[in-house]
Design a protein around this motif. Sequence first.
Motif, PDB file in Angstrom:
ATOM      1  N   ARG A   1       1.005  -1.378   0.027  1.00 34.14           N
ATOM      2  CA  ARG A   1      -0.070   0.018  -0.073  1.00 34.14           C
ATOM      3  C   ARG A   1       0.786   1.033   0.124  1.00 34.14           C
ATOM      4  O   ARG A   1       0.712   1.863  -0.623  1.00 34.14           O
ATOM      5  CB  ARG A   1      -0.885  -0.047   1.150  1.00 34.14           C
ATOM      6  CG  ARG A   1      -1.690   1.273   1.218  1.00 34.14           C
ATOM      7  CD  ARG A   1      -2.905   1.167   2.655  1.00 34.14           C
ATOM      8  NE  ARG A   1      -3.016   2.427   2.769  1.00 34.14           N
ATOM      9  CZ  ARG A   1      -2.847   3.380   3.715  1.00 34.14           C
ATOM     10  NH1 ARG A   1      -1.900   2.871   4.761  1.00 34.14           N
ATOM     11  NH2 ARG A   1      -3.429   4.503   4.081  1.00 34.14           N
ATOM     12  N   ASN A   2       1.957   1.269   0.866  1.00 32.55           N
ATOM     13  CA  ASN A   2       2.819   2.554   0.820  1.00 32.55           C
ATOM     14  C   ASN A   2       3.569   2.509  -0.691  1.00 32.55           C
ATOM     15  O   ASN A   2       3.896   3.690  -0.877  1.00 32.55           O
ATOM     16  CB  ASN A   2       3.634   2.251   2.003  1.00 32.55           C
ATOM     17  CG  ASN A   2       3.101   2.577   3.308  1.00 32.55           C
ATOM     18  OD1 ASN A   2       2.026   2.928   3.509  1.00 32.55           O
ATOM     19  ND2 ASN A   2       3.632   1.878   4.451  1.00 32.55           N
ATOM     20  N   TRP A   3       3.990   1.480  -1.224  1.00 27.37           N
ATOM     21  CA  TRP A   3       4.365   1.590  -2.448  1.00 27.37           C
ATOM     22  C   TRP A   3       3.793   2.257  -3.519  1.00 27.37           C
ATOM     23  O   TRP A   3       4.201   3.038  -4.197  1.00 27.37           O
ATOM     24  CB  TRP A   3       5.201   0.302  -2.782  1.00 27.37           C
ATOM     25  CG  TRP A   3       5.798   0.230  -3.643  1.00 27.37           C
ATOM     26  CD1 TRP A   3       5.779   0.500  -5.384  1.00 27.37           C
ATOM     27  CD2 TRP A   3       7.394  -0.211  -4.007  1.00 27.37           C
ATOM     28  NE1 TRP A   3       6.499   0.371  -5.969  1.00 27.37           N
ATOM     29  CE2 TRP A   3       7.767  -0.072  -5.235  1.00 27.37           C
ATOM     30  CE3 TRP A   3       8.020  -0.458  -2.711  1.00 27.37           C
ATOM     31  CZ2 TRP A   3       8.997  -0.353  -5.803  1.00 27.37           C
ATOM     32  CZ3 TRP A   3       9.516  -0.683  -3.364  1.00 27.37           C
ATOM     33  CH2 TRP A   3      10.127  -0.681  -4.547  1.00 27.37           C
ATOM     34  N   LEU A   4       2.399   1.602  -3.383  1.00 29.79           N
ATOM     35  CA  LEU A   4       1.343   2.436  -4.366  1.00 29.79           C
ATOM     36  C   LEU A   4       1.314   3.562  -4.093  1.00 29.79           C
ATOM     37  O   LEU A   4       0.875   4.428  -5.146  1.00 29.79           O
ATOM     38  CB  LEU A   4       0.260   1.367  -4.377  1.00 29.79           C
ATOM     39  CG  LEU A   4       0.338   0.029  -5.155  1.00 29.79           C
ATOM     40  CD1 LEU A   4      -1.024  -0.951  -4.479  1.00 29.79           C
ATOM     41  CD2 LEU A   4       0.322  -0.148  -6.421  1.00 29.79           C
ATOM     42  N   LEU A   5       0.984   4.145  -2.945  1.00 34.59           N
ATOM     43  CA  LEU A   5       0.757   5.417  -2.474  1.00 34.59           C
ATOM     44  C   LEU A   5       1.909   6.308  -2.910  1.00 34.59           C
ATOM     45  O   LEU A   5       1.703   7.537  -3.625  1.00 34.59           O
ATOM     46  CB  LEU A   5       0.579   5.533  -1.154  1.00 34.59           C
ATOM     47  CG  LEU A   5      -0.913   4.941  -0.564  1.00 34.59           C
ATOM     48  CD1 LEU A   5      -0.868   5.157   0.954  1.00 34.59           C
ATOM     49  CD2 LEU A   5      -1.930   5.833  -1.402  1.00 34.59           C
ATOM     50  N   SER A   6       3.179   6.100  -2.862  1.00 34.15           N
ATOM     51  CA  SER A   6       4.204   6.738  -3.129  1.00 34.15           C
ATOM     52  C   SER A   6       4.187   6.815  -4.817  1.00 34.15           C
ATOM     53  O   SER A   6       4.617   7.841  -5.334  1.00 34.15           O
ATOM     54  CB  SER A   6       5.540   6.479  -2.655  1.00 34.15           C
ATOM     55  OG  SER A   6       5.954   5.006  -3.275  1.00 34.15           O
ATOM     56  N   LEU A   7       3.830   5.692  -5.581  1.00 31.93           N
ATOM     57  CA  LEU A   7       3.822   5.879  -6.855  1.00 31.93           C
ATOM     58  C   LEU A   7       2.688   6.972  -7.311  1.00 31.93           C
ATOM     59  O   LEU A   7       3.024   7.741  -8.238  1.00 31.93           O
ATOM     60  CB  LEU A   7       3.269   4.444  -7.524  1.00 31.93           C
ATOM     61  CG  LEU A   7       4.304   3.577  -7.998  1.00 31.93           C
ATOM     62  CD1 LEU A   7       3.876   2.306  -8.390  1.00 31.93           C
ATOM     63  CD2 LEU A   7       5.319   4.241  -8.992  1.00 31.93           C
ATOM     64  N   CYS A   8       1.684   6.902  -6.669  1.00 37.22           N
ATOM     65  CA  CYS A   8       0.704   7.834  -6.907  1.00 37.22           C
ATOM     66  C   CYS A   8       1.152   9.247  -6.743  1.00 37.22           C
ATOM     67  O   CYS A   8       0.803  10.211  -7.576  1.00 37.22           O
ATOM     68  CB  CYS A   8      -0.586   7.590  -6.071  1.00 37.22           C
ATOM     69  SG  CYS A   8      -1.557   6.311  -6.168  1.00 37.22           S
ATOM     70  N   GLU A   9       1.793   9.629  -5.534  1.00 42.10           N
ATOM     71  CA  GLU A   9       2.439  10.726  -5.396  1.00 42.10           C
ATOM     72  C   GLU A   9       3.361  11.222  -6.522  1.00 42.10           C
ATOM     73  O   GLU A   9       3.401  12.376  -7.126  1.00 42.10           O
ATOM     74  CB  GLU A   9       3.245  10.602  -4.103  1.00 42.10           C
ATOM     75  CG  GLU A   9       3.958  12.076  -3.834  1.00 42.10           C
ATOM     76  CD  GLU A   9       4.645  11.656  -2.411  1.00 42.10           C
ATOM     77  OE1 GLU A   9       5.739  12.284  -2.430  1.00 42.10           O
ATOM     78  OE2 GLU A   9       4.223  10.950  -1.652  1.00 42.10           O
ATOM     79  N   MET A  10       4.106  10.646  -6.923  1.00 38.98           N
ATOM     80  CA  MET A  10       4.906  10.711  -8.101  1.00 38.98           C
ATOM     81  C   MET A  10       4.343  10.826  -9.357  1.00 38.98           C
ATOM     82  O   MET A  10       4.604  11.573 -10.352  1.00 38.98           O
ATOM     83  CB  MET A  10       6.179   9.592  -8.332  1.00 38.98           C
ATOM     84  CG  MET A  10       7.124   9.402  -7.142  1.00 38.98           C
ATOM     85  SD  MET A  10       8.261   8.297  -7.581  1.00 38.98           S
ATOM     86  CE  MET A  10       7.493   6.634  -7.037  1.00 38.98           C
ATOM     87  N   MET A  11       3.073  10.135  -9.618  1.00 41.93           N
ATOM     88  CA  MET A  11       2.260  10.582 -10.955  1.00 41.93           C
ATOM     89  C   MET A  11       1.717  11.831 -10.808  1.00 41.93           C
ATOM     90  O   MET A  11       1.087  12.167 -11.803  1.00 41.93           O
ATOM     91  CB  MET A  11       1.495   9.102 -11.065  1.00 41.93           C
ATOM     92  CG  MET A  11       2.098   8.016 -11.511  1.00 41.93           C
ATOM     93  SD  MET A  11       0.774   6.887 -11.680  1.00 41.93           S
ATOM     94  CE  MET A  11       1.447   5.445 -11.613  1.00 41.93           C
ATOM     95  N   GLY A  12       1.479  12.268  -9.717  1.00 42.00           N
ATOM     96  CA  GLY A  12       0.835  13.734  -9.573  1.00 42.00           C
ATOM     97  C   GLY A  12      -0.431  13.267  -9.038  1.00 42.00           C
ATOM     98  O   GLY A  12      -1.412  14.172  -9.339  1.00 42.00           O
ATOM     99  N   ASP A  13      -0.800  12.210  -8.519  1.00 41.38           N
ATOM    100  CA  ASP A  13      -2.075  11.679  -7.898  1.00 41.38           C
ATOM    101  C   ASP A  13      -3.096  12.125  -8.982  1.00 41.38           C
ATOM    102  O   ASP A  13      -4.123  12.818  -8.679  1.00 41.38           O
ATOM    103  CB  ASP A  13      -2.387  12.532  -6.652  1.00 41.38           C
ATOM    104  CG  ASP A  13      -3.655  11.737  -6.015  1.00 41.38           C
ATOM    105  OD1 ASP A  13      -3.959  10.683  -6.135  1.00 41.38           O
ATOM    106  OD2 ASP A  13      -4.407  12.385  -5.137  1.00 41.38           O
ATOM    107  N   PRO A  14      -3.100  11.268 -10.254  1.00 40.19           N
ATOM    108  CA  PRO A  14      -3.896  11.594 -11.287  1.00 40.19           C
ATOM    109  C   PRO A  14      -5.371  10.918 -10.928  1.00 40.19           C
ATOM    110  O   PRO A  14      -5.664  10.023 -10.164  1.00 40.19           O
ATOM    111  CB  PRO A  14      -3.426  10.786 -12.275  1.00 40.19           C
ATOM    112  CG  PRO A  14      -2.786   9.569 -11.863  1.00 40.19           C
ATOM    113  CD  PRO A  14      -2.281  10.191 -10.428  1.00 40.19           C
TER     114      PRO A  14
END
Length: 187
Positions: free
Chosen positions: A83-96
């Motif tokens: 979950r933390n990994w996926l949330l950091s990916l969301c952050e890097m993508m700009g939370d699309p």
Amino acid sequence: MAINKVENGRWQADVQPQGRGGKRVRKTFDTKGEAARWTRAQLAAADKGEWVPPQRDKRRLRDLVNIWYKLHGHTLKRGGERRNWLLSLCEMMGDPLAKSVTAEFYAEFRQKRLVGGIKGSKRHRGSITAKTCNHELTYLRAMFNELSRLGKWYSENPLTGLRPLKIDQRELTFLDPDQIKKLLGNL
């Protein structure tokens, strides 16, 4: 009811299931057949009286990650880490918006990460390898697949057609006689 060819060779279905004066619904498809099937389904649902205008999905990718974790991820051995990994990916993508995540969007994001165009979050610092990109793609695909099974994602998995990056396999090496003697001497 109309089905018209629009940009990029796609087809747009335009229908008013409840007749003139009713809510107008439009949706774009890759093939004319898909558009026709969707149109017939909308009209059939309206005839049965069960038609409800489709709602626009305004959820962000972060929201999907949290839904996935609440319903499934918490049961995994390392679900919290995932979950933390996926949330950091969301952050890097700009939370699309979740609906804006497509194979093309993710491929461009992955390319930028590989060349260092996107700075990592607290979890992902420095350069990134193709293997890491493949893990992230697998995590996102699995999340969308599970949300589909749970009835929380109604479209098809947007990352289905995206292939993982090829990784060169390391060649096996063997110890030479001098290295074997040194190893056994240290043991």
